[in-house]
Design a protein around this motif. Structure first.
Motif, PDB file in Angstrom:
ATOM      1  N   LYS A 128       2.662   3.541   4.508  1.00 22.26           N
ATOM      2  CA  LYS A 128       1.624   4.390   5.088  1.00 22.26           C
ATOM      3  C   LYS A 128       0.942   5.210   4.000  1.00 22.26           C
ATOM      4  O   LYS A 128       1.576   5.638   3.038  1.00 22.26           O
ATOM      5  N   SER A 129      -0.349   5.433   4.183  1.00 26.18           N
ATOM      6  CA  SER A 129      -1.085   6.343   3.307  1.00 26.18           C
ATOM      7  C   SER A 129      -1.305   7.663   4.031  1.00 26.18           C
ATOM      8  O   SER A 129      -0.998   7.786   5.225  1.00 26.18           O
ATOM      9  N   LYS A 130      -1.774   8.640   3.314  1.00 24.92           N
ATOM     10  CA  LYS A 130      -2.049   9.977   3.855  1.00 24.92           C
ATOM     11  C   LYS A 130      -0.802  10.666   4.398  1.00 24.92           C
ATOM     12  O   LYS A 130      -0.892  11.557   5.236  1.00 24.92           O
ATOM     13  N   GLU A 232      -4.444  10.003  -0.696  1.00 25.50           N
ATOM     14  CA  GLU A 232      -4.646   8.648  -0.187  1.00 25.50           C
ATOM     15  C   GLU A 232      -3.511   7.712  -0.599  1.00 25.50           C
ATOM     16  O   GLU A 232      -3.363   6.630  -0.030  1.00 25.50           O
ATOM     17  N   ASN A 233      -2.716   8.123  -1.573  1.00 26.90           N
ATOM     18  CA  ASN A 233      -1.648   7.269  -2.090  1.00 26.90           C
ATOM     19  C   ASN A 233      -0.729   6.765  -0.984  1.00 26.90           C
ATOM     20  O   ASN A 233      -0.398   7.499  -0.063  1.00 26.90           O
ATOM     21  N   ALA A 234      -0.319   5.521  -1.092  1.00 33.54           N
ATOM     22  CA  ALA A 234       0.677   4.980  -0.166  1.00 33.54           C
ATOM     23  C   ALA A 234       2.035   5.610  -0.462  1.00 33.54           C
ATOM     24  O   ALA A 234       2.380   5.851  -1.619  1.00 33.54           O
ATOM     25  N   HIS A 235       2.777   5.885   0.593  1.00 31.39           N
ATOM     26  CA  HIS A 235       4.139   6.417   0.453  1.00 31.39           C
ATOM     27  C   HIS A 235       5.085   5.241   0.669  1.00 31.39           C
ATOM     28  O   HIS A 235       5.234   4.746   1.784  1.00 31.39           O
ATOM     29  N   TYR A 236       5.757   4.810  -0.385  1.00 24.05           N
ATOM     30  CA  TYR A 236       6.569   3.597  -0.313  1.00 24.05           C
ATOM     31  C   TYR A 236       7.933   3.814   0.347  1.00 24.05           C
ATOM     32  O   TYR A 236       8.720   2.879   0.438  1.00 24.05           O
TER      33      TYR A 236
END
Length: 365
Positions: A128-130, A232-236
């Protein structure tokens, strides 16, 4: 032991804020401030499960699926949902559901499938981003470390397997205290220059209230300057599904047999086999057709999920095997996950796993 204390262990692991908009996870019946006499973990809440809870004197039932999913306009006992709610209220049984929030964490429901299959090098299939936010604040240089440490303690500063992550830069801050102010440094009515450290730290959005409260409490200034930005970075570590690799490639038929055995399946619905080894495996507990194309684009040899519709099987395009193992079957080990979370935190408390098979789908063999 209060019910809320037990639920906090689940919510630290899978924050309720991570549930999807359509979901209804959380405390569905009961009061979190009530004393807990025991916990029964289950995939679904049925009347049979509640009878079992009463048998073992458990006044808290922790489930994966929310029994109340849509609004209830009447409570007449006309269907199983109403019957469960009426019985729970009459017997003071609290019902709690950890649903898509438990799906959306890297060690959640999909990871239980990956673990059963022995997958290695696992990551979230669709991050997911944000989810992340960046906090920027300015503190007197001699107090910056104390502020930074306090915010770390509040849960900020985690990036992947690293903790206490921040960026710090030096500069000069200016301000002039007005009438009625109580400045930490400087004089009222005169502009003051102070050597300050700019501190930048990331945190997941669901910790924002705690992080900001801690910042304000630990900062020496009367008026704390801070900025918050959504990233905006994806959270892995947050998202849908899991993808990983087998220790060694397997023939497709051998893999499907292993899948059938380890998940106690009467059968596996799947697309035509490709005649190539299975090495990269993508999984998603529950209804996962929305991840078929993501699994395909990530190079999965096989995608394991449930509730795949007829026309959705065509999306494999002959490049990947889709295996539908059934909704209940794909999430059956979520019960162990919930129980283990509570036992680890409260090893001396009564935390049980239901013996009721709540699967509504049966097979004639």
């Amino acid at each position: 032991m209060k019910i809320g204390e037990l639920l906090s262990a689940i919510e630290i692991f899978a924050a309720p804020e991570l549930q999807e908009d359509y979901d209804n996870a959380g405390l569905l019946t009961g009061n979190k401030d009530s004393e807990c006499t025991g916990v029964l973990c289950t995939l679904d809440v049925t009347v049979a499960v509640l009878h079992e809870a009463l048998q073992y004197k458990c006044n808290l039932v922790v489930a994966h699926h929310p029994v109340i999913f849509k609004g209830l306009k009447r409570l007449n006992g006309r269907n199983y949902v109403e019957q469960v709610v009426i019985m729970a209220i009459k017997n003071d049984i609290a019902i709690y559901a950890a649903h898509t929030n438990l799906d959306n964490v890297v060690l959640g429901v999909s990871n239980t499938i990956a673990s059963k299959l022995g997958l290695q090098n696992t990551t979230v299939l669709q991050p997911k981003s944000k989810v992340l936010r960046r906090l920027i604040t300015f503190a007197p240089t001699d107090k910056a470390e104390a502020v930074r440490n306090a915010v770390f303690e509040a849960g900020a500063g985690h990036i992947g397997n690293y903790s206490e992550c921040s960026f710090n830069s030096q500069g000069t801050g200016t301000f002039k205290a007005g009438k009625g102010a109580d400045p930490y440094v400087g004089e009222i009515g005169r502009r003051h220059e102070e050597q300050e450290t700019k501190v930048e730290i990331v945190y997941p959005f669901y910790l924002e209230k705690q992080v900001v409260k801690t910042l304000l409490a630990s900062h020496p200034y009367e008026e704390v300057a801070y900025d918050i930005f959504t990233m905006e970075n994806a959270h892995y570590g947050i998202g849908s599904g899991i993808i990983g690799e087998l220790p060694a490639g397997m023939a497709e038929e051998s893999f499907l047999k292993m899948l059938k055995d380890r998940f106690h399946l009467p059968a596996v619905r799947h697309t035509p086999l490709r005649g190539r080894p299975v090495k990269k495996v993508a999984v998603c507990g529950g209804a996962g057709s929305f991840l078929i194309k993501t699994a395909l684009s990530n190079g999965a040899d096989i995608y394991i999920s449930a509730d795949i519709k007829y026309h959705e099987f065509f999306d494999a395009e002959g490049r990947m095997v889709i295996a539908d193992i059934g909704h209940y079957e794909s999430e059956q080990f979520a019960v162990d996950l919930l129980r283990d979370l509570l036992v680890e935190k409260f090893p001396t408390f009564a935390v049980l796993k239901t013996s009721v098979n709540t699967n509504p789908v049966q097979f004639f063999t």
